[in-house]
Scaffold this motif. Structure first.
Motif, mmCIF file in Angstrom:
data_model
loop_
_atom_site.group_PDB
_atom_site.id
_atom_site.type_symbol
_atom_site.label_atom_id
_atom_site.label_comp_id
_atom_site.label_asym_id
_atom_site.label_seq_id
_atom_site.Cartn_x
_atom_site.Cartn_y
_atom_site.Cartn_z
ATOM 1 N N MET A 23 1.371 -1.043 0.123
ATOM 2 C CA MET A 23 -0.091 -0.114 0.198
ATOM 3 C C MET A 23 1.074 1.005 0.151
ATOM 4 O O MET A 23 1.892 1.897 0.715
ATOM 5 N N ALA A 24 0.824 2.119 -1.098
ATOM 6 C CA ALA A 24 1.414 3.705 -1.166
ATOM 7 C C ALA A 24 0.675 4.303 0.173
ATOM 8 O O ALA A 24 0.367 4.653 1.137
ATOM 9 N N GLY A 25 2.022 4.474 0.958
ATOM 10 C CA GLY A 25 2.171 5.456 2.497
ATOM 11 C C GLY A 25 1.824 4.503 3.603
ATOM 12 O O GLY A 25 1.980 5.113 4.588
ATOM 13 N N ARG A 31 9.107 4.485 4.169
ATOM 14 C CA ARG A 31 9.074 2.704 4.910
ATOM 15 C C ARG A 31 8.560 2.322 3.303
ATOM 16 O O ARG A 31 8.447 1.035 3.112
ATOM 17 N N ASP A 32 7.372 3.113 2.654
ATOM 18 C CA ASP A 32 6.882 1.831 1.860
ATOM 19 C C ASP A 32 7.532 1.428 0.547
ATOM 20 O O ASP A 32 7.121 0.632 -0.031
ATOM 21 N N LEU A 33 8.654 2.476 0.488
ATOM 22 C CA LEU A 33 9.680 2.051 -0.701
ATOM 23 C C LEU A 33 10.172 0.755 -0.395
ATOM 24 O O LEU A 33 10.908 -0.325 -1.088
ATOM 25 N N GLU A 34 10.331 1.075 0.948
ATOM 26 C CA GLU A 34 12.084 -0.016 1.675
ATOM 27 C C GLU A 34 11.171 -1.358 1.880
ATOM 28 O O GLU A 34 11.248 -2.472 1.606
ATOM 29 N N ILE A 35 9.847 -2.217 1.552
ATOM 30 C CA ILE A 35 9.022 -2.316 2.158
ATOM 31 C C ILE A 35 9.138 -3.326 0.195
ATOM 32 O O ILE A 35 9.437 -4.865 0.670
ATOM 33 N N VAL A 36 8.535 -2.358 -0.637
ATOM 34 C CA VAL A 36 8.623 -2.553 -2.005
ATOM 35 C C VAL A 36 10.037 -3.467 -2.612
ATOM 36 O O VAL A 36 10.546 -4.624 -2.824
ATOM 37 N N GLU A 37 11.191 -2.957 -1.587
ATOM 38 C CA GLU A 37 11.921 -3.774 -1.600
ATOM 39 C C GLU A 37 12.592 -4.945 -1.858
ATOM 40 O O GLU A 37 12.831 -5.924 -1.651
ATOM 41 N N ALA A 80 0.895 8.165 -7.121
ATOM 42 C CA ALA A 80 1.562 8.414 -8.536
ATOM 43 C C ALA A 80 3.346 7.784 -8.630
ATOM 44 O O ALA A 80 3.961 7.734 -9.121
ATOM 45 N N GLY A 81 3.696 9.753 -7.786
ATOM 46 C CA GLY A 81 5.289 8.872 -7.074
ATOM 47 C C GLY A 81 5.866 7.469 -6.689
ATOM 48 O O GLY A 81 7.056 7.455 -7.129
ATOM 49 N N PHE A 82 5.118 6.890 -6.520
ATOM 50 C CA PHE A 82 5.716 5.848 -5.025
ATOM 51 C C PHE A 82 5.508 4.988 -6.565
ATOM 52 O O PHE A 82 6.273 4.066 -6.274
ATOM 53 N N VAL A 83 4.366 4.684 -7.610
ATOM 54 C CA VAL A 83 4.718 4.102 -8.358
ATOM 55 C C VAL A 83 5.963 4.188 -9.783
ATOM 56 O O VAL A 83 6.330 3.611 -9.706
ATOM 57 N N GLN A 84 5.729 5.744 -9.910
ATOM 58 C CA GLN A 84 7.444 5.936 -10.020
ATOM 59 C C GLN A 84 8.776 5.237 -9.891
ATOM 60 O O GLN A 84 9.391 4.912 -10.688
ATOM 61 N N GLU A 85 8.786 5.824 -8.656
ATOM 62 C CA GLU A 85 10.028 4.733 -7.523
ATOM 63 C C GLU A 85 9.868 3.563 -8.033
ATOM 64 O O GLU A 85 11.317 3.096 -8.183
ATOM 65 N N ILE A 86 8.733 3.314 -7.649
ATOM 66 C CA ILE A 86 8.960 1.743 -8.053
ATOM 67 C C ILE A 86 9.241 0.967 -9.411
ATOM 68 O O ILE A 86 10.253 0.584 -9.968
ATOM 69 N N ARG A 87 8.920 1.542 -10.446
ATOM 70 C CA ARG A 87 9.340 1.565 -11.720
ATOM 71 C C ARG A 87 10.696 1.662 -12.016
ATOM 72 O O ARG A 87 11.278 0.717 -12.927
#
Length: 263
Positions: A23-25, A31-37, A80-87
Motif C-alpha cells: 500500500m502506498a504510504g 518506509r513503503d518503498l523499503e517494503i517494496v524492496e 503516482a510518485g510512489f509508482v514511479q519510484e517502484i518502476r
C-alpha cells in the motif's frame, strides 16, 4: 516485461505467479518503498494499493492500513510518485488497485495519464462493473493501461461472459463472497470457477482474498495461474514480523502449478 510474459515465465518454471500487495504510504512514505524492496524478489507482478477512505472490498487489516496512510495526508499525486519510484526499481508488471471514486475525483483522463506516465502497467478496479461504464474502461485502455476486474464464486456464466472481455491484464478471481483477509483454507469449488472463467477468456487468472500460507497458496496454484497475497503481508508488518518468511512460505506453495495459461 508484459503481464502475459510474467505469467508465462512463472508457468515455464512450474509454478503459479506470485502477486504481492503493497500500500502506498503504509506504514509511511519512504518506509513503503523499503517494503517494496523486500517484496520485489518474490514478486512476478506487484499490486499497489491506493489508500481510500471507504474500501468496501477490503477487510479490517487493509482498512487500517488505508486509514493510517490517509491520516498522513497522502494524495493521489504522491501515489503516482510512489509508482514511479517502484518502476525505477523493476520492469515487472505493476497494477494499481484503486476504487472508482479517486478516479472520478481527479478526472478519468487525467488519472489514467498520470499513472501511465508514472509507469503503471494496469489498473484493478474492484467496485466498477465494467459493463456499467465501458467508455471509462476504454479510456483507460486507450491511455495504455491494462484493466483487471473481479469475479466471484457467485458469478454466473452470463456475468463472467460480460466481464472477461474487459480484462486485458488478468482476471482477478475472488475466492469468497466477502472481503479481503487471511484464511487458513480457501473454499472448495475454486477449480470449477476458474474452469468456467476459462470458457470465456484466454487471459491469465489469479486468485485473491485469503492467500496467507502454504496451504492456501497450493489451493490457488492447483486452480489458477497466480495468487495475490495482501492482508497477510499487512498483518505481518503490523506485528513487526519480517515479510520474507511469509513470502517464502506462499512461494513454496505455488510450486507445481497446474494452471492452464500458456502465454
Amino acid at each position: 516485461m508484459t503481464t502475459r510474459e510474467a505469467f508465462a515465465r512463472a508457468r515455464a518454471e512450474g509454478r503459479a505467479a506470485l502477486i504481492p500487495y503493497v500500500m502506498a504510504g503504509y506504514p509511511s512514505r519512504g518506509r513503503d518503498l523499503e517494503i517494496v524492496e523486500q517484496v520485489l524478489p518474490y514478486a512476478d507482478l506487484l499490486e499497489v494499493g491506493l489508500p481510500y477512505s471507504d474500501p468496501l472490498g477490503d477487510g479490517p487489516v487493509i482498512q487500517r492500513a488505508s486509514e493510517q496512510a490517509l491520516r498522513q495526508g497522502l494524495r493521489v499525486a504522491e501515489v503516482a510518485g510512489f509508482v514511479q519510484e517502484i518502476r525505477a526499481l523493476t520492469d515487472k508488471p505493476l497494477f494499481l488497485m484503486t476504487y472508482i471514486n479517486p478516479v472520478l475525483a481527479v478526472g478519468p483522463a487525467a488519472f489514467f495519464q498520470m499513472f501511465k506516465e508514472a509507469g503503471a502497467t494496469g489498473l484493478i478496479l474492484p467496485d466498477l462493473p465494467p459493463d456499467e461504464d465501458p467508455e471509462l474502461v476504454s479510456l483507460a485502455q486507450r491511455a495504455g493501461l491494462e484493466t483487471t476486474f473481479l469475479l466471484a464464486p457467485t458469478s454466473t456464466d452470463a456475468r463472467i461472459q460480460a466481464v472477461t472481455p474487459h480484462c486485458t491484464g488478468f482476471v482477478y478471481t475472488v475466492s469468497v463472497a466477502g472481503v479481503t483477509g487471511a484464511r487458513d483454507r480457501l473454499p472448495e469449488g475454486l477449480p470449477e470457477l476458474v474452469q468456467r472463467i476459462r470458457r470465456f477468456t484466454d487471459a491469465p487468472v489469479a486468485i485473491g482474498f485469503g492467500i496467507s500460507n502454504r496451504a492456501t497458496a497450493q489451493q490457488a496454484a492447483q486452480a489458477a495461474d497466480g495468487a495475490v497475497i495482501a492482508s497477510a503481508l499487512i498483518r505481518a508488518l503490523e506485528e513487526g514480523r519480517g515479510l520474507a518468511e511469509v513470502l517464502s512460505e506462499v512461494q513454496a506453495g505455488l510450486q507445481g502449478a497446474v494452471g492452464q495459461f500458456m502465454g
